[in-house]
Design a protein around this motif. Structure first.
Motif, short mmCIF file in Angstrom:
data_model
loop_
_atom_site.label_atom_id
_atom_site.label_comp_id
_atom_site.label_asym_id
_atom_site.label_seq_id
_atom_site.Cartn_x
_atom_site.Cartn_y
_atom_site.Cartn_z
N THR A 94 -3.01 12.78 6.12
CA THR A 94 -4.02 11.77 5.82
C THR A 94 -4.49 11.10 7.11
O THR A 94 -5.69 10.95 7.33
CB THR A 94 -3.43 10.69 4.87
OG1 THR A 94 -3.05 11.31 3.66
CG2 THR A 94 -4.42 9.58 4.60
N LEU B 216 -7.49 5.52 -1.92
CA LEU B 216 -6.49 4.48 -1.69
C LEU B 216 -6.56 3.35 -2.73
O LEU B 216 -5.54 2.86 -3.19
CB LEU B 216 -6.69 3.93 -0.27
CG LEU B 216 -5.56 3.20 0.41
CD1 LEU B 216 -4.23 3.90 0.22
CD2 LEU B 216 -5.88 3.07 1.89
N ARG C 70 0.84 -1.20 0.00
CA ARG C 70 0.00 0.00 0.00
C ARG C 70 0.88 1.25 0.00
O ARG C 70 0.56 2.25 -0.62
CB ARG C 70 -0.89 -0.02 1.25
CG ARG C 70 -1.72 1.23 1.43
CD ARG C 70 -2.66 1.12 2.60
NE ARG C 70 -2.00 1.39 3.88
CZ ARG C 70 -2.58 1.24 5.07
NH1 ARG C 70 -3.81 0.78 5.14
NH2 ARG C 70 -1.92 1.51 6.17
N HIS D 147 -2.23 4.69 -10.08
CA HIS D 147 -1.56 5.98 -10.29
C HIS D 147 -0.03 5.82 -10.26
O HIS D 147 0.68 6.40 -11.09
CB HIS D 147 -1.99 7.02 -9.26
CG HIS D 147 -1.13 8.24 -9.27
ND1 HIS D 147 -1.28 9.26 -10.19
CD2 HIS D 147 -0.04 8.57 -8.53
CE1 HIS D 147 -0.33 10.16 -9.99
NE2 HIS D 147 0.44 9.77 -8.98
N HIS D 148 0.46 5.02 -9.32
CA HIS D 148 1.91 4.84 -9.20
C HIS D 148 2.53 4.31 -10.50
O HIS D 148 3.65 4.64 -10.84
CB HIS D 148 2.25 3.90 -8.03
CG HIS D 148 2.00 4.52 -6.69
ND1 HIS D 148 1.87 3.77 -5.55
CD2 HIS D 148 1.84 5.82 -6.32
CE1 HIS D 148 1.64 4.59 -4.52
NE2 HIS D 148 1.61 5.83 -4.96
N CYS E 56 2.74 7.44 -12.70
CA CYS E 56 3.16 8.70 -12.09
C CYS E 56 4.47 9.20 -12.70
O CYS E 56 5.44 8.46 -12.80
CB CYS E 56 3.34 8.51 -10.58
SG CYS E 56 3.95 9.98 -9.76
N GLU F 100 -10.33 1.25 1.79
CA GLU F 100 -9.64 1.46 0.52
C GLU F 100 -10.42 2.39 -0.41
O GLU F 100 -9.85 3.16 -1.17
CB GLU F 100 -9.46 0.11 -0.20
CG GLU F 100 -8.56 -0.87 0.52
CD GLU F 100 -7.11 -0.69 0.12
OE1 GLU F 100 -6.81 -0.81 -1.08
OE2 GLU F 100 -6.29 -0.44 1.02
N GLU G 243 -8.76 9.14 1.31
CA GLU G 243 -8.06 9.93 0.31
C GLU G 243 -6.59 10.07 0.70
O GLU G 243 -6.29 10.43 1.84
CB GLU G 243 -8.71 11.30 0.21
CG GLU G 243 -8.42 12.00 -1.09
CD GLU G 243 -9.31 13.21 -1.27
OE1 GLU G 243 -10.22 13.14 -2.12
OE2 GLU G 243 -9.10 14.20 -0.56
N VAL G 244 -5.71 9.76 -0.23
CA VAL G 244 -4.27 9.77 0.08
C VAL G 244 -3.47 10.50 -0.99
O VAL G 244 -3.94 10.70 -2.10
CB VAL G 244 -3.71 8.31 0.19
CG1 VAL G 244 -4.33 7.58 1.36
CG2 VAL G 244 -3.93 7.55 -1.11
N HIS G 245 -2.26 10.86 -0.63
CA HIS G 245 -1.31 11.40 -1.60
C HIS G 245 -0.60 10.26 -2.29
O HIS G 245 -0.46 9.17 -1.74
CB HIS G 245 -0.24 12.24 -0.88
CG HIS G 245 -0.75 13.53 -0.33
ND1 HIS G 245 -1.07 14.60 -1.12
CD2 HIS G 245 -0.98 13.92 0.94
CE1 HIS G 245 -1.48 15.60 -0.37
NE2 HIS G 245 -1.45 15.22 0.90
N CYS G 246 -0.11 10.54 -3.49
CA CYS G 246 0.78 9.62 -4.19
C CYS G 246 2.02 9.39 -3.32
O CYS G 246 2.50 10.32 -2.67
CB CYS G 246 1.16 10.27 -5.51
SG CYS G 246 2.54 9.51 -6.35
N ARG H 230 -4.58 4.09 -5.86
CA ARG H 230 -3.20 4.56 -5.69
C ARG H 230 -2.20 3.73 -6.51
O ARG H 230 -1.33 4.29 -7.18
CB ARG H 230 -2.83 4.50 -4.21
CG ARG H 230 -1.69 5.41 -3.82
CD ARG H 230 -1.29 5.12 -2.40
NE ARG H 230 -0.55 6.21 -1.78
CZ ARG H 230 0.12 6.06 -0.64
NH1 ARG H 230 0.10 4.91 0.00
NH2 ARG H 230 0.78 7.07 -0.12
#
Ligand SMILES: [Zn+2]
Ligand SMILES: [Zn+2]
Ligand SMILES: [Zn+2]
Ligand SMILES: [Zn+2]
Ligand SMILES: [Zn+2]
Length: 240
Positions: A120, A219, A113, A225-226, A229, A187, A191-194, A222
């Motif tokens: 967050t 989440l 994760r 996105h990774h 990114c 999940e 809401e999380v940052h990269c 994520r």
């Protein structure tokens, strides 16, 4: 990885030698390797009073090593008790060295994760925070006494004291249950940052870094996105 089918068992092993027989090379784990499951009844170790169970590959059921269900007094007193109760034998598994140190892995096993920043965690509902690791619950399990912890955190308690850390009631691998719906809700809603937008503070916590990736997502989006990114490569370069 498992020798028979090559499946990846875990990425958090450390090498070790069996104290009773220095020729037996082992890989030890602080958390159950993802790719193994317990098989058969507990049996007593050949060289001491420890009770152990065999572990086999989840994919092909070939033997991998063992889990110390209950360490004997002799072992608890003489060995450096590093909290590793899961072992794979080199004759069954192959291992590749990784550059990460064990202390860089996340306590609750949530490396897949990735870490979350303090910002967050402040916004998360208090009952979604694990009382053991103070992180957002990762693969939560509920004890029979109703407490909820990350799978990695509860696993360490079972291997160590065998009791719920809140009320000291007995817990084991058979009486805890995976909270699938809660896990999916966490999940879906958090809401999380990269990960490539975070930087680590000296005290080990993470903060959002203004020069990193600014992306924010739920989440469960994520990992995707990774993959795409644009901050990914620059961050990996500066690592090595
Ligand atoms: Zn022992
Ligand atoms: Zn296998
Ligand atoms: Zn935890
Ligand atoms: Zn409890
Ligand atoms: Zn990003």
């Amino acid at each position: 990885g498992n020798e028979s089918c090559g499946v990846l068992l875990s990425d958090r092993g450390s090498s070790a030698l069996l104290l009773a027989d220095l020729d037996v090379r082992l890989i030890s784990f602080d958390l159950p390797p993802e790719g193994v499951r317990l098989q058969g009844e507990p049996f007593q170790c050949e060289t001491c009073e420890c009770m152990e169970r065999k572990t086999v590959c989840k994919e092909c059921s070939s033997e991998c090593g063992y889990h110390v269900v209950k360490a004997c007094d002799g072992c608890l007193l003489t060995e450096e008790d590093n909290g590793h109760y899961w072992f794979c034998l080199h004759r069954f598994v192959t291992a590749e060295p990784i550059t990460k140190l064990l202390c860089d892995l996340l306590y609750n096993g949530s490396d897949e994760r990735g870490p979350l920043c303090a910002e967050t965690l402040e916004k998360v509902k208090p009952d979604w925070i694990c009382l053991i690791c103070s992180d957002l619950l990762y693969r939560p399990y509920q004890t029979p006494c109703g407490h909820i912890f990350c799978s990695g955190c509860i696993s360490r308690e079972i291997d160590g004291r065998g009791r719920c850390p809140v009320d000291r009631l007995p817990i084991n691998r058979e009486n805890i249950s995976f909270m699938k719906e809660l896990y999916e809700q966490i999940e879906r809603e958090t809401e999380v940052h990269c990960v490539f937008g975070l930087s680590q503070e000296d005290d080990g916590t993470f903060i959002h870094c203004p020069t990193g990736c600014p992306a924010v997502m739920k989440l469960n989006a994520r990992a995707e996105h990774h993959q795409i990114c644009s901050f990914r490569n620059s961050s990996e370069d500066s690592d090595g």
